[in-house]
Design a protein around this motif. Structure first.
Motif, PDB file in Angstrom:
ATOM      1  N   TYR A 141     -12.484   0.351 -22.127  1.00  0.00           N
ATOM      2  CA  TYR A 141     -13.597   1.164 -21.963  1.00  0.00           C
ATOM      3  C   TYR A 141     -13.681   2.424 -22.902  1.00  0.00           C
ATOM      4  O   TYR A 141     -14.691   2.899 -23.201  1.00  0.00           O
ATOM      5  CB  TYR A 141     -13.639   1.502 -20.688  1.00  0.00           C
ATOM      6  N   LYS A 142     -12.549   2.811 -23.492  1.00  0.00           N
ATOM      7  CA  LYS A 142     -12.637   3.974 -24.030  1.00  0.00           C
ATOM      8  C   LYS A 142     -13.246   3.683 -25.477  1.00  0.00           C
ATOM      9  O   LYS A 142     -13.544   4.640 -26.120  1.00  0.00           O
ATOM     10  CB  LYS A 142     -11.335   4.493 -24.379  1.00  0.00           C
ATOM     11  N   PHE A 143     -13.396   2.276 -25.870  1.00  0.00           N
ATOM     12  CA  PHE A 143     -13.888   2.061 -27.521  1.00  0.00           C
ATOM     13  C   PHE A 143     -15.263   2.651 -27.629  1.00  0.00           C
ATOM     14  O   PHE A 143     -15.481   2.796 -28.810  1.00  0.00           O
ATOM     15  CB  PHE A 143     -13.829   0.564 -27.554  1.00  0.00           C
ATOM     16  N   SER A 144     -16.027   2.691 -26.517  1.00  0.00           N
ATOM     17  CA  SER A 144     -17.394   3.125 -26.862  1.00  0.00           C
ATOM     18  C   SER A 144     -18.029   3.411 -25.684  1.00  0.00           C
ATOM     19  O   SER A 144     -18.039   2.554 -24.508  1.00  0.00           O
ATOM     20  CB  SER A 144     -18.040   1.664 -27.487  1.00  0.00           C
ATOM     21  N   GLN A 164     -17.438  -2.161 -24.030  1.00  0.00           N
ATOM     22  CA  GLN A 164     -18.831  -1.875 -23.153  1.00  0.00           C
ATOM     23  C   GLN A 164     -18.770  -2.630 -21.921  1.00  0.00           C
ATOM     24  O   GLN A 164     -19.210  -2.074 -20.818  1.00  0.00           O
ATOM     25  CB  GLN A 164     -19.795  -1.889 -23.971  1.00  0.00           C
ATOM     26  N   SER A 165     -18.022  -3.948 -22.066  1.00  0.00           N
ATOM     27  CA  SER A 165     -18.210  -4.694 -20.766  1.00  0.00           C
ATOM     28  C   SER A 165     -17.317  -4.137 -19.949  1.00  0.00           C
ATOM     29  O   SER A 165     -17.577  -4.232 -18.712  1.00  0.00           O
ATOM     30  CB  SER A 165     -17.932  -6.186 -21.350  1.00  0.00           C
ATOM     31  N   LYS A 166     -16.294  -3.609 -20.328  1.00  0.00           N
ATOM     32  CA  LYS A 166     -15.170  -3.059 -19.368  1.00  0.00           C
ATOM     33  C   LYS A 166     -15.447  -1.569 -18.709  1.00  0.00           C
ATOM     34  O   LYS A 166     -15.237  -1.333 -17.727  1.00  0.00           O
ATOM     35  CB  LYS A 166     -13.838  -2.990 -20.150  1.00  0.00           C
ATOM     36  N   LEU A 167     -16.348  -0.896 -19.604  1.00  0.00           N
ATOM     37  CA  LEU A 167     -16.901   0.137 -19.225  1.00  0.00           C
ATOM     38  C   LEU A 167     -17.965  -0.231 -18.004  1.00  0.00           C
ATOM     39  O   LEU A 167     -17.945   0.766 -16.976  1.00  0.00           O
ATOM     40  CB  LEU A 167     -17.636   0.954 -20.500  1.00  0.00           C
ATOM     41  N   GLY A 168     -18.550  -0.987 -18.314  1.00  0.00           N
ATOM     42  CA  GLY A 168     -19.781  -1.612 -17.213  1.00  0.00           C
ATOM     43  C   GLY A 168     -18.964  -1.874 -15.688  1.00  0.00           C
ATOM     44  O   GLY A 168     -19.261  -1.507 -14.925  1.00  0.00           O
ATOM     45  N   LYS A 186     -13.609   0.283   0.182  1.00  0.00           N
ATOM     46  CA  LYS A 186     -12.460   0.732  -0.374  1.00  0.00           C
ATOM     47  C   LYS A 186     -12.516   0.109  -1.836  1.00  0.00           C
ATOM     48  O   LYS A 186     -12.684  -1.214  -1.980  1.00  0.00           O
ATOM     49  CB  LYS A 186     -10.968   0.707   0.281  1.00  0.00           C
ATOM     50  N   THR A 187     -12.853   1.004  -2.876  1.00  0.00           N
ATOM     51  CA  THR A 187     -12.766   0.211  -4.369  1.00  0.00           C
ATOM     52  C   THR A 187     -11.737   0.939  -5.105  1.00  0.00           C
ATOM     53  O   THR A 187     -11.405   2.186  -5.221  1.00  0.00           O
ATOM     54  CB  THR A 187     -14.293   0.503  -4.945  1.00  0.00           C
ATOM     55  N   THR A 188     -11.304   0.215  -5.922  1.00  0.00           N
ATOM     56  CA  THR A 188     -10.215   0.339  -7.179  1.00  0.00           C
ATOM     57  C   THR A 188     -10.461  -0.391  -8.466  1.00  0.00           C
ATOM     58  O   THR A 188     -10.617  -1.636  -8.488  1.00  0.00           O
ATOM     59  CB  THR A 188      -8.790   0.398  -6.774  1.00  0.00           C
ATOM     60  N   ALA A 189     -10.481   0.422  -9.420  1.00  0.00           N
ATOM     61  CA  ALA A 189     -10.552  -0.136 -10.889  1.00  0.00           C
ATOM     62  C   ALA A 189      -9.169   0.045 -11.388  1.00  0.00           C
ATOM     63  O   ALA A 189      -8.417   1.216 -11.163  1.00  0.00           O
ATOM     64  CB  ALA A 189     -11.411   0.547 -11.664  1.00  0.00           C
ATOM     65  N   VAL A 190      -8.710  -1.159 -11.911  1.00  0.00           N
ATOM     66  CA  VAL A 190      -7.225  -1.101 -12.461  1.00  0.00           C
ATOM     67  C   VAL A 190      -7.026  -1.386 -13.958  1.00  0.00           C
ATOM     68  O   VAL A 190      -8.076  -2.152 -14.468  1.00  0.00           O
ATOM     69  CB  VAL A 190      -6.356  -1.898 -11.726  1.00  0.00           C
ATOM     70  N   HIS A 256     -16.894   9.646 -21.569  1.00  0.00           N
ATOM     71  CA  HIS A 256     -17.901   8.886 -21.079  1.00  0.00           C
ATOM     72  C   HIS A 256     -17.758   7.823 -19.722  1.00  0.00           C
ATOM     73  O   HIS A 256     -18.400   7.306 -19.325  1.00  0.00           O
ATOM     74  CB  HIS A 256     -18.410   7.849 -22.306  1.00  0.00           C
ATOM     75  N   GLY A 257     -16.434   7.682 -19.406  1.00  0.00           N
ATOM     76  CA  GLY A 257     -15.954   7.171 -18.243  1.00  0.00           C
ATOM     77  C   GLY A 257     -16.204   7.636 -17.089  1.00  0.00           C
ATOM     78  O   GLY A 257     -16.431   7.417 -15.808  1.00  0.00           O
TER      79      GLY A 257
END
Length: 279
Positions: A141-144, A164-168, A186-190, A256-257
């Motif tokens: 996600y850091k790429f853009s 961008q797909s992973k930022l999404g 409960k939500t978590t992103a890993v 941007h995250g």
């Protein structure tokens, strides 16, 4: 107590397979959402040979909205609730490709497909005792950052496109938390780490993809190591609620995250393109 059910996308190879095998030890029933039913049948047999857990196969191609609708309808007919929904599947394409619905394939599969599946299955998750969604994102996600047009760009770059797909997916987790945490979700992103999987090895890219993986393989984690973050998240829904996590450590996000405006624009555009009124 009701049956403890986990549903996972992309479980037939790499991180997803390792995650499915580990989670199968901890639940009453695992639902394998698979694009390739033959591979799904092999995994189902492997799990059933080792464990007493119930294993269900559901065909779901995240690059096709119609397939997602059919899968969700099948699940709503079979189950009253899902305790844990694990959004694990992911694709990398080194060349420009589109889904059947006309979306760039990485954004269409990794983000839009999971967004739509989540929307359709959310009632089952909210009807469970645990109420958890785990999103396998990536430090990619850091790429853009991401700006419009989101889904049908004229220019293609595999690195920024994947990022961008992973930022999404990261934004999806945050939006779910904001909208539903008061209802107990409960939500978590890993971030699984740099994991050696079949990502990127599409038929069109196989030769180039194999060269890249051969060069980088010594630096990758194994799929088993990469699955650890997802398994930890499933085991501790409250601890990592609303957070981005790797291997048990909550990670700070690049600017941007955490961009709420950018997130809201993307979520709004996604709702529009899917003809939805809410997440």
């Amino acid at each position: 107590m009701s049956e403890n059910i986990v549903a996972i996308t992309g479980p037939t190879s790499g991180i997803g397979r390792a995650t499915a095998l580990e989670l199968s030890k901890k639940v009453d029933r695992i639902v394998l959402l698979v694009r390739n039913l033959n591979k799904g049948k092999v995994l189902k047999s492997q799990i059933e040979e080792q464990l007493t857990v119930q294993v269900d196969l559901v065909h779901c191609d995240l690059s096709e909205l119609a397939s997602i609708e059919k899968a969700a309808a099948e699940m709503k007919e079979k189950y009253d609730s899902i305790n844990h929904l694990v959004l694990n599947a992911g694709v990398v394409s080194l060349s420009r490709q589109e889904t059947n619905d006309g979306f760039e394939i990485m954004m269409g599969t990794n983000y839009i497909g999971h967004f739509y599946l989540t929307h359709l299955l959310l009632p089952l998750v909210l009807n469970s005792e645990v109420k958890q969604i785990v999103v396998v994102s990536s430090n990619g996600y850091k790429f853009s950052p991401i700006t419009a047009p989101y889904f049908k760009r004229k220019k293609f770059n595999p690195v920024t496109g994947y990022g961008q797909s992973k930022l999404g997916t990261l934004y999806l987790m945050q939006a779910l938390y904001d909208a539903y945490h008061e209802q107990g979700l409960k939500t978590t992103a890993v971030h699984p780490g740099a994991v050696s999987t079949n990502l990127g090895k599409t038929p069109k890219n196989e030769r180039f993809g194999n060269l890249v993986y051969k060069a980088l393989d010594p630096f990758f984690l194994s799929p088993d190591e990469g699955s650890a973050s997802t398994v930890l998240a499933v085991q501790s829904p409250e601890k990592y609620n609303g957070k981005y996590m790797h291997n048990g450590e909550i990670l700070p996000l690049k600017k941007h995250g955490n961009d709420i405006d950018a997130r809201n624009y993307l979520i709004s555009a996604t709702l529009d393109v899917l003809n939805l009124t809410h997440l």
